[in-house]
Design a protein around this motif. Structure first.
Motif, PDB file in Angstrom:
ATOM      1  N   ASP A  27       0.823  -1.214   0.000  1.00  0.00           N
ATOM      2  CA  ASP A  27       0.000   0.000   0.000  1.00  0.00           C
ATOM      3  C   ASP A  27       0.854   1.260   0.000  1.00  0.00           C
ATOM      4  O   ASP A  27       0.492   2.278  -0.596  1.00  0.00           O
ATOM      5  N   ALA A  28       2.034   1.182   0.643  1.00  0.00           N
ATOM      6  CA  ALA A  28       2.951   2.329   0.693  1.00  0.00           C
ATOM      7  C   ALA A  28       3.832   2.415  -0.549  1.00  0.00           C
ATOM      8  O   ALA A  28       4.591   3.378  -0.700  1.00  0.00           O
ATOM      9  N   GLY A  29       3.753   1.425  -1.427  1.00  0.00           N
ATOM     10  CA  GLY A  29       4.559   1.432  -2.641  1.00  0.00           C
ATOM     11  C   GLY A  29       6.033   1.165  -2.404  1.00  0.00           C
ATOM     12  O   GLY A  29       6.884   1.585  -3.199  1.00  0.00           O
ATOM     13  N   ILE A  30       6.345   0.440  -1.328  1.00  0.00           N
ATOM     14  CA  ILE A  30       7.740   0.137  -1.003  1.00  0.00           C
ATOM     15  C   ILE A  30       8.092  -1.238  -1.573  1.00  0.00           C
ATOM     16  O   ILE A  30       7.431  -2.224  -1.263  1.00  0.00           O
ATOM     17  N   PRO A  31       9.118  -1.313  -2.415  1.00  0.00           N
ATOM     18  CA  PRO A  31       9.484  -2.626  -2.978  1.00  0.00           C
ATOM     19  C   PRO A  31      10.036  -3.559  -1.907  1.00  0.00           C
ATOM     20  O   PRO A  31      10.810  -3.151  -1.045  1.00  0.00           O
ATOM     21  N   PHE A  32       9.633  -4.812  -1.971  1.00  0.00           N
ATOM     22  CA  PHE A  32      10.066  -5.818  -1.009  1.00  0.00           C
ATOM     23  C   PHE A  32       9.817  -7.182  -1.624  1.00  0.00           C
ATOM     24  O   PHE A  32       9.156  -7.314  -2.657  1.00  0.00           O
ATOM     25  N   CYS A  33      10.322  -8.214  -0.970  1.00  0.00           N
ATOM     26  CA  CYS A  33       9.906  -9.573  -1.312  1.00  0.00           C
ATOM     27  C   CYS A  33       9.991 -10.452  -0.086  1.00  0.00           C
ATOM     28  O   CYS A  33      10.753 -10.176   0.844  1.00  0.00           O
ATOM     29  N   LEU A  34       9.205 -11.497  -0.096  1.00  0.00           N
ATOM     30  CA  LEU A  34       9.234 -12.487   0.970  1.00  0.00           C
ATOM     31  C   LEU A  34      10.443 -13.388   0.759  1.00  0.00           C
ATOM     32  O   LEU A  34      10.712 -13.844  -0.355  1.00  0.00           O
ATOM     33  N   ALA A  35      11.173 -13.662   1.842  1.00  0.00           N
ATOM     34  CA  ALA A  35      12.359 -14.522   1.778  1.00  0.00           C
ATOM     35  C   ALA A  35      12.288 -15.527   2.924  1.00  0.00           C
ATOM     36  O   ALA A  35      11.246 -15.690   3.573  1.00  0.00           O
ATOM     37  N   GLY A  36      13.397 -16.225   3.159  1.00  0.00           N
ATOM     38  CA  GLY A  36      13.464 -17.136   4.287  1.00  0.00           C
ATOM     39  C   GLY A  36      12.505 -18.307   4.191  1.00  0.00           C
ATOM     40  O   GLY A  36      12.052 -18.698   3.117  1.00  0.00           O
ATOM     41  N   SER A  37      12.192 -18.869   5.350  1.00  0.00           N
ATOM     42  CA  SER A  37      11.426 -20.111   5.381  1.00  0.00           C
ATOM     43  C   SER A  37      10.001 -19.942   4.868  1.00  0.00           C
ATOM     44  O   SER A  37       9.428 -20.882   4.309  1.00  0.00           O
ATOM     45  N   PHE A  38       9.408 -18.759   5.051  1.00  0.00           N
ATOM     46  CA  PHE A  38       8.061 -18.574   4.535  1.00  0.00           C
ATOM     47  C   PHE A  38       8.043 -18.491   3.008  1.00  0.00           C
ATOM     48  O   PHE A  38       7.038 -18.834   2.373  1.00  0.00           O
ATOM     49  N   ALA A  39       9.140 -18.048   2.408  1.00  0.00           N
ATOM     50  CA  ALA A  39       9.230 -18.096   0.947  1.00  0.00           C
ATOM     51  C   ALA A  39       9.315 -19.542   0.468  1.00  0.00           C
ATOM     52  O   ALA A  39       8.746 -19.902  -0.568  1.00  0.00           O
ATOM     53  N   VAL A  40      10.025 -20.374   1.224  1.00  0.00           N
ATOM     54  CA  VAL A  40      10.069 -21.806   0.910  1.00  0.00           C
ATOM     55  C   VAL A  40       8.653 -22.385   0.994  1.00  0.00           C
ATOM     56  O   VAL A  40       8.207 -23.122   0.104  1.00  0.00           O
ATOM     57  N   TYR A  41       7.950 -22.052   2.057  1.00  0.00           N
ATOM     58  CA  TYR A  41       6.551 -22.482   2.212  1.00  0.00           C
ATOM     59  C   TYR A  41       5.691 -22.017   1.038  1.00  0.00           C
ATOM     60  O   TYR A  41       4.906 -22.787   0.469  1.00  0.00           O
ATOM     61  N   ALA A  42       5.840 -20.744   0.657  1.00  0.00           N
ATOM     62  CA  ALA A  42       5.033 -20.193  -0.433  1.00  0.00           C
ATOM     63  C   ALA A  42       5.291 -20.925  -1.743  1.00  0.00           C
ATOM     64  O   ALA A  42       4.401 -21.052  -2.585  1.00  0.00           O
ATOM     65  N   ARG A  43       6.505 -21.431  -1.911  1.00  0.00           N
ATOM     66  CA  ARG A  43       6.884 -22.139  -3.139  1.00  0.00           C
ATOM     67  C   ARG A  43       6.595 -23.641  -3.073  1.00  0.00           C
ATOM     68  O   ARG A  43       6.992 -24.382  -3.950  1.00  0.00           O
ATOM     69  N   GLY A  44       5.904 -24.075  -2.026  1.00  0.00           N
ATOM     70  CA  GLY A  44       5.508 -25.465  -1.945  1.00  0.00           C
ATOM     71  C   GLY A  44       6.380 -26.320  -1.063  1.00  0.00           C
ATOM     72  O   GLY A  44       6.192 -27.534  -0.980  1.00  0.00           O
ATOM     73  N   GLY A  45       7.363 -25.705  -0.401  1.00  0.00           N
ATOM     74  CA  GLY A  45       8.241 -26.449   0.488  1.00  0.00           C
ATOM     75  C   GLY A  45       7.643 -26.614   1.869  1.00  0.00           C
ATOM     76  O   GLY A  45       6.558 -26.105   2.164  1.00  0.00           O
ATOM     77  N   GLU A  46       8.389 -27.271   2.740  1.00  0.00           N
ATOM     78  CA  GLU A  46       7.860 -27.629   4.050  1.00  0.00           C
ATOM     79  C   GLU A  46       8.371 -26.763   5.179  1.00  0.00           C
ATOM     80  O   GLU A  46       7.956 -26.911   6.320  1.00  0.00           O
ATOM     81  N   SER A  47       9.293 -25.850   4.885  1.00  0.00           N
ATOM     82  CA  SER A  47      10.004 -25.144   5.948  1.00  0.00           C
ATOM     83  C   SER A  47       9.241 -23.902   6.384  1.00  0.00           C
ATOM     84  O   SER A  47       9.032 -22.978   5.609  1.00  0.00           O
ATOM     85  N   VAL A  48       8.804 -23.883   7.639  1.00  0.00           N
ATOM     86  CA  VAL A  48       8.237 -22.678   8.239  1.00  0.00           C
ATOM     87  C   VAL A  48       8.919 -22.478   9.584  1.00  0.00           C
ATOM     88  O   VAL A  48       8.964 -23.379  10.401  1.00  0.00           O
ATOM     89  N   ASP A  49       9.452 -21.293   9.797  1.00  0.00           N
ATOM     90  CA  ASP A  49      10.318 -21.046  10.946  1.00  0.00           C
ATOM     91  C   ASP A  49       9.591 -20.223  12.007  1.00  0.00           C
ATOM     92  O   ASP A  49       8.384 -20.078  11.988  1.00  0.00           O
ATOM     93  N   HIS A  50      10.378 -19.637  12.892  1.00  0.00           N
ATOM     94  CA  HIS A  50       9.840 -18.908  14.035  1.00  0.00           C
ATOM     95  C   HIS A  50       9.708 -17.413  13.773  1.00  0.00           C
ATOM     96  O   HIS A  50       9.257 -16.686  14.652  1.00  0.00           O
ATOM     97  N   ASP A  51      10.112 -16.946  12.617  1.00  0.00           N
ATOM     98  CA  ASP A  51       9.947 -15.532  12.304  1.00  0.00           C
ATOM     99  C   ASP A  51       9.765 -15.360  10.796  1.00  0.00           C
ATOM    100  O   ASP A  51       9.777 -16.325  10.037  1.00  0.00           O
ATOM    101  N   ILE A  52       9.571 -14.115  10.395  1.00  0.00           N
ATOM    102  CA  ILE A  52       9.281 -13.760   9.012  1.00  0.00           C
ATOM    103  C   ILE A  52      10.455 -12.957   8.482  1.00  0.00           C
ATOM    104  O   ILE A  52      10.973 -12.074   9.181  1.00  0.00           O
ATOM    105  N   ASP A  53      10.867 -13.242   7.250  1.00  0.00           N
ATOM    106  CA  ASP A  53      11.934 -12.480   6.606  1.00  0.00           C
ATOM    107  C   ASP A  53      11.401 -11.804   5.353  1.00  0.00           C
ATOM    108  O   ASP A  53      10.853 -12.477   4.476  1.00  0.00           O
TER     109      ASP A  53
END
Length: 199
Positions: free
Chosen positions: A23-49
């Motif tokens: 909404d603020a127009g700031i470029p970013f992307c999801l990384a880390g274990s939640f990105a693995v999860y988003a891509r169909g992997g099994e890794s979900v960790d204790h924080d968000i990157d």
């Protein structure tokens, strides 16, 4: 399959922060274990990157703290942090602008795909860059290959292995990991080496 936000409250925090950054127009992307999860992997960790550019760090902090997150500029010098105070406790988001000594650039943020994370569409870092980040975290002080095996196995068809080989060749720990997963049949180290040399 989407994870229930009752079982994984970090998903709700992830979606809220992604919405605010978009909404603020700031470029970013999801990384880390939640990105693995988003891509169909099994890794979900204790924080968000999230990955952001260094020039946007102050604006990111201002945007999220104005929305109720608690912010911090830690001494490490390669990230900022925010916490979302919820009924499940304080949930952490790392907003990283220089992971594994690789500054986030416009090119980094283009190396993504728009993927729905529990129905919230956002840019997600490529599987190749995720694998590169994972193997470059290992050193003489920390080298847990068990953390990388689920990523390599679950995302192997999405990963450009010659690029991983080429961009991590300076690390003996990365090379040892690639040798291991070659022996496990996840990828071909000989093929990755040959194709990397041909570039």
């Amino acid at each position: 399959m989407a994870v229930s936000e009752d079982r994984q409250p970090l998903i709700a925090t992830l979606k809220k922060a992604a919405y605010l950054l978009k909404d603020a127009g700031i470029p970013f992307c999801l990384a880390g274990s939640f990105a693995v999860y988003a891509r169909g992997g099994e890794s979900v960790d204790h924080d968000i990157d999230f990955l952001i550019k260094a020039d946007d760090a102050e604006r990111v902090l201002a945007t999220l703290t104005e929305a109720g997150f608690r912010g911090e500029v830690p001494p490490e010098g390669w990230l900022v942090k925010v916490w979302d105070t919820t009924e499940h406790g304080d949930l952490l988001i790392d907003l990283i602008f220089c992971p594994v000594q690789r500054p986030v650039t416009d090119a980094t943020l283009r190396d993504t795909d728009i993927i729905a994370v529990n129905a919230c569409h956002m840019p997600v870092l490529s599987a190749t860059e995720l694998m590169i980040h994972k193997v470059l975290t290992w050193s003489a002080h920390y080298c847990d290959f068990a953390r990388g095996l689920p990523v390599a196995r679950s995302l192997r068809e999405q990963i450009d292995w010659p690029r991983v080989y080429r961009e991590t060749t300076h690390s003996p720990y990365a090379h040892a990991f690639l040798f291991l997963i070659d022996r496990l049949g996840v990828m071909s180290l000989a093929e990755a080496s040959a194709l990397s040399a041909a570039v």
